[in-house]
Design an enzyme around this catalytic site. Structure first.
Site, PDB file in Angstrom:
ATOM      1  N   HIS A  13       4.703  -1.927   4.729  1.00 30.91           N
ATOM      2  CA  HIS A  13       6.031  -1.352   4.461  1.00 30.91           C
ATOM      3  C   HIS A  13       5.955  -0.509   3.199  1.00 30.91           C
ATOM      4  O   HIS A  13       4.976  -0.549   2.476  1.00 30.91           O
ATOM      5  CB  HIS A  13       7.063  -2.447   4.228  1.00 30.91           C
ATOM      6  N   GLU A 105       4.259  -4.458   0.768  1.00 26.65           N
ATOM      7  CA  GLU A 105       5.088  -3.328   0.349  1.00 26.65           C
ATOM      8  C   GLU A 105       4.165  -2.434  -0.471  1.00 26.65           C
ATOM      9  O   GLU A 105       3.815  -2.752  -1.602  1.00 26.65           O
ATOM     10  CB  GLU A 105       6.284  -3.816  -0.472  1.00 26.65           C
TER      11      GLU A 105
END
Length: 191
Positions: A13, A105
């Site tokens: 992500h 992330e």
């Protein structure tokens, strides 16, 4: 995931610099709550392997992306302790397959410009490679019938002191195994 039984995975992500690990769903729908799996120490290891080798995450002088500074957690956090995600892929993989999965992330920028992608690749390349190497940790083998030596698919494999069982794959799959079995009709061959 049932046909080709993966044992390690990562969701990639953008929008933050942190590695999250299961569980992502809190108990009783609390907005934030540390909700560990029985394999908490291994998930923390996997998350740390990625975060500690990432060029940007491992930089102690970097600025936080938004209002939360994940540096104080060494850039890893239990997913539910950050924000609850009902039905996450991490939780599904852990609960219903043999796959240990984290969410990475990768960058503060949720949608980096195409011209920034080579830099993002360099920031994450070594981390991705080191993370993938973790698939070789642990015991691997084939669960076989002690009399016929035939591989046994779907055998339940248990580890002492960890309340999370895994199952053997099909007979052509060499997945992670342990030496503790609930029935004596199994034998472990370690390769």
């Amino acid at each position: 995931m049932q046909t080709i039984p993966f044992v390690l995975s990562a969701n990639l992500h953008g929008g933050e610099l942190v590695v999250t690990y299961p569980f992502d769903m809190t108990k009783d729908w609390a907005p934030r709550e540390h909700t560990p799996t029985p394999d908490e120490s291994f998930f923390r290891w996997l998350a740390t392997v990625y975060a500690s080798t990432n060029h940007v995450m491992s930089n102690p002088d970097r600025r936080p992306c938004h209002n939360e500074d994940f540096l104080r957690y060494n850039n890893i956090i239990n997913g539910a302790n950050w924000h609850t995600v009902p039905g996450s892929m991490n939780d599904f993989s852990y609960l219903h397959t043999n796959c240990f999965e984290v969410t990475v992330e990768l960058s503060c920028d949720k949608f980096p410009h195409a011209s920034e992608l080579p830099i993002e690749w360099e920031n994450n390349k070594e981390s991705l490679l080191v993370y993938m190497e973790q698939v070789h940790r642990g015991i691997k083998g084939v669960v076989k019938d002690k009399d016929t030596e035939a591989g046994i698919a779907d055998a339940i494999i248990k580890v002492d002191d960890i309340d999370h069982h895994i199952r053997s794959g099909n007979v052509n799959f060499r997945g992670p195994c342990t030496v503790n079995f609930t029935q004596k009709c199994f034998k472990l061959n370690i390769y």
